[in-house]
Design a protein around this motif. Sequence first.
Motif, PDB file in Angstrom:
ATOM      1  N   ILE A  25     -10.281   2.938  -6.256  1.00 19.68           N
ATOM      2  CA  ILE A  25     -11.471   2.092  -6.375  1.00 19.68           C
ATOM      3  C   ILE A  25     -12.023   2.126  -7.794  1.00 19.68           C
ATOM      4  CG2 ILE A  25     -13.888   1.883  -5.650  1.00 19.68           C
ATOM      5  CD1 ILE A  25     -12.918   2.646  -2.822  1.00 19.68           C
ATOM      6  N   ARG A  26     -11.961   3.306  -8.456  1.00 16.22           N
ATOM      7  CA  ARG A  26     -12.491   3.418  -9.811  1.00 16.22           C
ATOM      8  C   ARG A  26     -11.507   2.881 -10.854  1.00 16.22           C
ATOM      9  NH1 ARG A  26     -12.860   8.564 -11.429  1.00 16.22           N
ATOM     10  NH2 ARG A  26     -11.909   9.505  -9.592  1.00 16.22           N
ATOM     11  N   GLY A  27     -10.240   2.727 -10.440  1.00 18.42           N
ATOM     12  CA  GLY A  27      -9.236   2.258 -11.390  1.00 18.42           C
ATOM     13  C   GLY A  27      -8.874   3.303 -12.410  1.00 18.42           C
ATOM     14  N   GLU A  28      -8.967   4.550 -12.045  1.00 19.59           N
ATOM     15  CA  GLU A  28      -8.676   5.648 -12.959  1.00 19.59           C
ATOM     16  C   GLU A  28      -7.529   6.487 -12.388  1.00 19.59           C
ATOM     17  OE1 GLU A  28     -12.276   7.838 -13.421  1.00 19.59           O
ATOM     18  OE2 GLU A  28     -13.407   6.150 -14.247  1.00 19.59           O
ATOM     19  N   GLY A  29      -6.643   6.971 -13.263  1.00 18.84           N
ATOM     20  CA  GLY A  29      -5.526   7.786 -12.807  1.00 18.84           C
ATOM     21  C   GLY A  29      -4.442   6.926 -12.167  1.00 18.84           C
ATOM     22  N   TYR A  30      -3.310   7.556 -11.877  1.00 19.00           N
ATOM     23  CA  TYR A  30      -2.190   6.803 -11.308  1.00 19.00           C
ATOM     24  C   TYR A  30      -2.332   6.683  -9.792  1.00 19.00           C
ATOM     25  CZ  TYR A  30       2.327   5.435  -9.568  1.00 19.00           C
ATOM     26  OH  TYR A  30       3.322   4.785  -8.888  1.00 19.00           O
ATOM     27  N   VAL A  31      -2.243   5.450  -9.314  1.00 18.07           N
ATOM     28  CA  VAL A  31      -2.177   5.140  -7.887  1.00 18.07           C
ATOM     29  C   VAL A  31      -1.209   3.970  -7.755  1.00 18.07           C
ATOM     30  CG1 VAL A  31      -3.422   4.407  -5.828  1.00 18.07           C
ATOM     31  CG2 VAL A  31      -4.569   5.850  -7.515  1.00 18.07           C
ATOM     32  N   SER A  32      -0.239   4.078  -6.847  1.00 17.08           N
ATOM     33  CA  SER A  32       0.738   2.993  -6.690  1.00 17.08           C
ATOM     34  C   SER A  32       0.038   1.716  -6.254  1.00 17.08           C
ATOM     35  CB  SER A  32       1.798   3.393  -5.658  1.00 17.08           C
ATOM     36  OG  SER A  32       1.230   3.404  -4.359  1.00 17.08           O
ATOM     37  N   GLU A  33       0.661   0.587  -6.588  1.00 15.93           N
ATOM     38  CA  GLU A  33       0.057  -0.699  -6.246  1.00 15.93           C
ATOM     39  C   GLU A  33      -0.074  -0.863  -4.737  1.00 15.93           C
ATOM     40  OE1 GLU A  33      -1.414  -2.938  -8.128  1.00 15.93           O
ATOM     41  OE2 GLU A  33      -1.097  -1.497  -9.746  1.00 15.93           O
ATOM     42  N   ASP A  34       0.911  -0.374  -3.978  1.00 16.18           N
ATOM     43  CA  ASP A  34       0.853  -0.481  -2.516  1.00 16.18           C
ATOM     44  C   ASP A  34      -0.327   0.322  -1.972  1.00 16.18           C
ATOM     45  OD1 ASP A  34       1.998  -1.106   0.173  1.00 16.18           O
ATOM     46  OD2 ASP A  34       2.188   1.095   0.224  1.00 16.18           O
ATOM     47  N   THR A  35      -0.522   1.543  -2.497  1.00 14.66           N
ATOM     48  CA  THR A  35      -1.640   2.386  -2.051  1.00 14.66           C
ATOM     49  C   THR A  35      -2.973   1.773  -2.448  1.00 14.66           C
ATOM     50  OG1 THR A  35      -0.295   4.395  -2.239  1.00 14.66           O
ATOM     51  CG2 THR A  35      -2.686   4.671  -2.233  1.00 14.66           C
ATOM     52  N   ARG A  36      -3.045   1.265  -3.691  1.00 12.83           N
ATOM     53  CA  ARG A  36      -4.281   0.652  -4.155  1.00 12.83           C
ATOM     54  C   ARG A  36      -4.651  -0.541  -3.258  1.00 12.83           C
ATOM     55  NH1 ARG A  36      -6.426   1.299  -8.987  1.00 12.83           N
ATOM     56  NH2 ARG A  36      -4.417   1.893  -9.884  1.00 12.83           N
ATOM     57  N   ALA A  37      -3.647  -1.330  -2.884  1.00  8.16           N
ATOM     58  CA  ALA A  37      -3.900  -2.502  -2.037  1.00  8.16           C
ATOM     59  C   ALA A  37      -4.433  -2.074  -0.672  1.00  8.16           C
ATOM     60  CB  ALA A  37      -2.616  -3.306  -1.881  1.00  8.16           C
ATOM     61  N   ARG A  38      -3.842  -0.995  -0.098  1.00 11.06           N
ATOM     62  CA  ARG A  38      -4.305  -0.515   1.198  1.00 11.06           C
ATOM     63  C   ARG A  38      -5.744  -0.020   1.112  1.00 11.06           C
ATOM     64  NH1 ARG A  38       0.083   2.906   1.466  1.00 11.06           N
ATOM     65  NH2 ARG A  38      -1.242   4.636   2.158  1.00 11.06           N
ATOM     66  N   VAL A  39      -6.068   0.689   0.047  1.00 13.26           N
ATOM     67  CA  VAL A  39      -7.421   1.212  -0.141  1.00 13.26           C
ATOM     68  C   VAL A  39      -8.418   0.071  -0.287  1.00 13.26           C
ATOM     69  CG1 VAL A  39      -8.951   2.496  -1.677  1.00 13.26           C
ATOM     70  CG2 VAL A  39      -6.691   3.418  -1.101  1.00 13.26           C
ATOM     71  N   MET A  40      -8.091  -0.934  -1.104  1.00  9.01           N
ATOM     72  CA  MET A  40      -9.018  -2.041  -1.325  1.00  9.01           C
ATOM     73  C   MET A  40      -9.201  -2.859  -0.054  1.00  9.01           C
ATOM     74  SD  MET A  40      -9.905  -1.309  -4.287  1.00  9.01           S
ATOM     75  CE  MET A  40     -10.990  -2.698  -4.673  1.00  9.01           C
ATOM     76  N   GLU A  41      -8.142  -2.997   0.725  1.00 12.09           N
ATOM     77  CA  GLU A  41      -8.250  -3.714   1.997  1.00 12.09           C
ATOM     78  C   GLU A  41      -9.156  -2.952   2.967  1.00 12.09           C
ATOM     79  OE1 GLU A  41      -5.411  -5.322   5.654  1.00 12.09           O
ATOM     80  OE2 GLU A  41      -4.491  -4.534   3.829  1.00 12.09           O
ATOM     81  N   ALA A  42      -8.983  -1.632   3.007  1.00  9.50           N
ATOM     82  CA  ALA A  42      -9.834  -0.811   3.865  1.00  9.50           C
ATOM     83  C   ALA A  42     -11.287  -0.890   3.421  1.00  9.50           C
ATOM     84  CB  ALA A  42      -9.349   0.636   3.863  1.00  9.50           C
ATOM     85  N   ALA A  43     -11.519  -0.868   2.100  1.00 16.54           N
ATOM     86  CA  ALA A  43     -12.883  -0.948   1.569  1.00 16.54           C
ATOM     87  C   ALA A  43     -13.534  -2.266   1.956  1.00 16.54           C
ATOM     88  CB  ALA A  43     -12.857  -0.794   0.054  1.00 16.54           C
ATOM     89  N   ALA A  44     -12.751  -3.360   1.862  1.00 12.59           N
ATOM     90  CA  ALA A  44     -13.295  -4.669   2.232  1.00 12.59           C
ATOM     91  C   ALA A  44     -13.590  -4.727   3.723  1.00 12.59           C
ATOM     92  CB  ALA A  44     -12.305  -5.757   1.836  1.00 12.59           C
ATOM     93  N   GLN A  45     -12.700  -4.158   4.529  1.00  8.71           N
ATOM     94  CA  GLN A  45     -12.875  -4.174   5.977  1.00  8.71           C
ATOM     95  C   GLN A  45     -14.115  -3.393   6.405  1.00  8.71           C
ATOM     96  OE1 GLN A  45      -9.277  -3.176   8.094  1.00  8.71           O
ATOM     97  NE2 GLN A  45     -10.396  -2.699   9.994  1.00  8.71           N
ATOM     98  N   LEU A  46     -14.400  -2.299   5.685  1.00  6.41           N
ATOM     99  CA  LEU A  46     -15.545  -1.449   6.023  1.00  6.41           C
ATOM    100  C   LEU A  46     -16.801  -1.813   5.237  1.00  6.41           C
ATOM    101  CD1 LEU A  46     -13.736   2.012   6.170  1.00  6.41           C
ATOM    102  CD2 LEU A  46     -14.616   0.684   8.104  1.00  6.41           C
ATOM    103  N   ASN A  47     -16.699  -2.851   4.407  1.00  7.72           N
ATOM    104  CA  ASN A  47     -17.840  -3.295   3.599  1.00  7.72           C
ATOM    105  C   ASN A  47     -18.349  -2.176   2.712  1.00  7.72           C
ATOM    106  OD1 ASN A  47     -19.751  -5.183   2.716  1.00  7.72           O
ATOM    107  ND2 ASN A  47     -21.283  -4.481   4.198  1.00  7.72           N
ATOM    108  N   TYR A  48     -17.404  -1.433   2.098  1.00  7.55           N
ATOM    109  CA  TYR A  48     -17.758  -0.314   1.224  1.00  7.55           C
ATOM    110  C   TYR A  48     -18.044  -0.822  -0.179  1.00  7.55           C
ATOM    111  CZ  TYR A  48     -17.248   3.775  -1.771  1.00  7.55           C
ATOM    112  OH  TYR A  48     -17.461   4.745  -2.709  1.00  7.55           O
ATOM    113  N   THR A  49     -19.188  -0.388  -0.737  1.00  4.10           N
ATOM    114  CA  THR A  49     -19.541  -0.751  -2.103  1.00  4.10           C
ATOM    115  C   THR A  49     -19.742   0.528  -2.897  1.00  4.10           C
ATOM    116  OG1 THR A  49     -20.679  -2.733  -1.329  1.00  4.10           O
ATOM    117  CG2 THR A  49     -21.170  -1.994  -3.566  1.00  4.10           C
ATOM    118  N   PRO A  50     -18.940   0.764  -3.927  1.00  4.03           N
ATOM    119  CA  PRO A  50     -19.113   1.985  -4.719  1.00  4.03           C
ATOM    120  C   PRO A  50     -20.431   1.971  -5.473  1.00  4.03           C
ATOM    121  CG  PRO A  50     -17.557   0.506  -5.792  1.00  4.03           C
ATOM    122  CD  PRO A  50     -17.849  -0.089  -4.431  1.00  4.03           C
ATOM    123  N   ASP A  51     -21.121   3.103  -5.483  1.00  6.59           N
ATOM    124  CA  ASP A  51     -22.419   3.210  -6.151  1.00  6.59           C
ATOM    125  C   ASP A  51     -22.190   3.550  -7.615  1.00  6.59           C
ATOM    126  OD1 ASP A  51     -25.038   3.435  -6.758  1.00  6.59           O
ATOM    127  OD2 ASP A  51     -25.544   4.791  -5.121  1.00  6.59           O
TER     128      ASP A  51
END
Length: 352
Positions: A25-51
């Motif tokens: 979510i922060r875009g820092e450090g190495y995260v695979s594109e597949d993992t990043r996509a899953r995380v962002m999809e989960a964040a959107a589904q849960l309406n998560y907004t980073p503070d």
Amino acid sequence: MRKPSKLIEVARLAGVAHITASRAIRGEGYVSEDTRARVMEAAAQLNYTPDIVARRMRTKGSRLIGIFVHNIGSLFIHEITKVISEKADALGYDILVFNAERFEGADRVGTRDMLAKFCAGLILPMPSMDDSYLSELEQRQQACVFLNFDARPVKLPVVALENRKGALMAMQHLLSLGHRRIAFIAGTKYTGQSAEREAAYVEALVAAGLEVDPKLIVHGAFIQTGGFAATEQLLDLPQPPTAIFAANDEMAMGAIDAIRARGFRVPHDLSVIGFDDLPTARHVHPPLTTIKQPIAEMSARAMTELIALIEGKSRHAPGTRILFAPELVVRQSTGPVKTKGEGESASSTAVA
């Protein structure tokens, strides 16, 4: 309305570790594109907004002090806030004042928590013992100091007055003037201060061998109009008091207004003593005898203690109470009890 999801819930839904979700979510450090996509999809589904703003302030260090109050219209709160603001400015901090009748109200919780995140520390003047937010603060690690709180022990620093000692001073003053039928106008129960002052009122009467008359204990809610209404109630008694001890100056001023509205004189017919020594106490007519709280010193000390907590330099154990001594300030609103034959009594006019 659904509560905002936490990052841990996003990580759980995406099937990744908490730190991985944070990096994605922060875009820092190495995260695979597949993992990043899953995380962002989960964040959107849960309406998560980073503070992001609050996180940045925590990282760089906030210079903001929160003052959370229940009644910003109070003259006493005004004096406290003014001193804290001046002290904060001298130390390179800014203040944020949040006013709410109850910090746990459904329409206040979100705002309260958002503002608290932005602050390096909090000062709570006269908090309510019924507010569950106090327990939340005890459990958190955020720097916080209570100011004028006597309701119960807490695991946070408290800067307060020796309320019972001050109330005993007030009663001893009235008793020394010959008053024996003394009324007490109580404030609210929420901070514990009124209860401490009432306990001292009762203690002083008992020590003087006097009966405690429940009819002479009335409530004024710590406001001037409440003091006025309470005094009217006292003046309507078949045997009114010769003196009134109000649990704060605002109620004492209301008492003086009510006494004068009935055609009586202060202190010739009734003596009145307050508590706090607000700046306005010396300018009412007659100038108010009162118990002085060192408001400036107490407020400045609360700020000093908070900065020590913020900077990790506090020398006090959790739950430490830092107490200040009261002072009797005698002005023209108290005088000797009127003896028989000095004119019409308050009781004869009150029942006429």
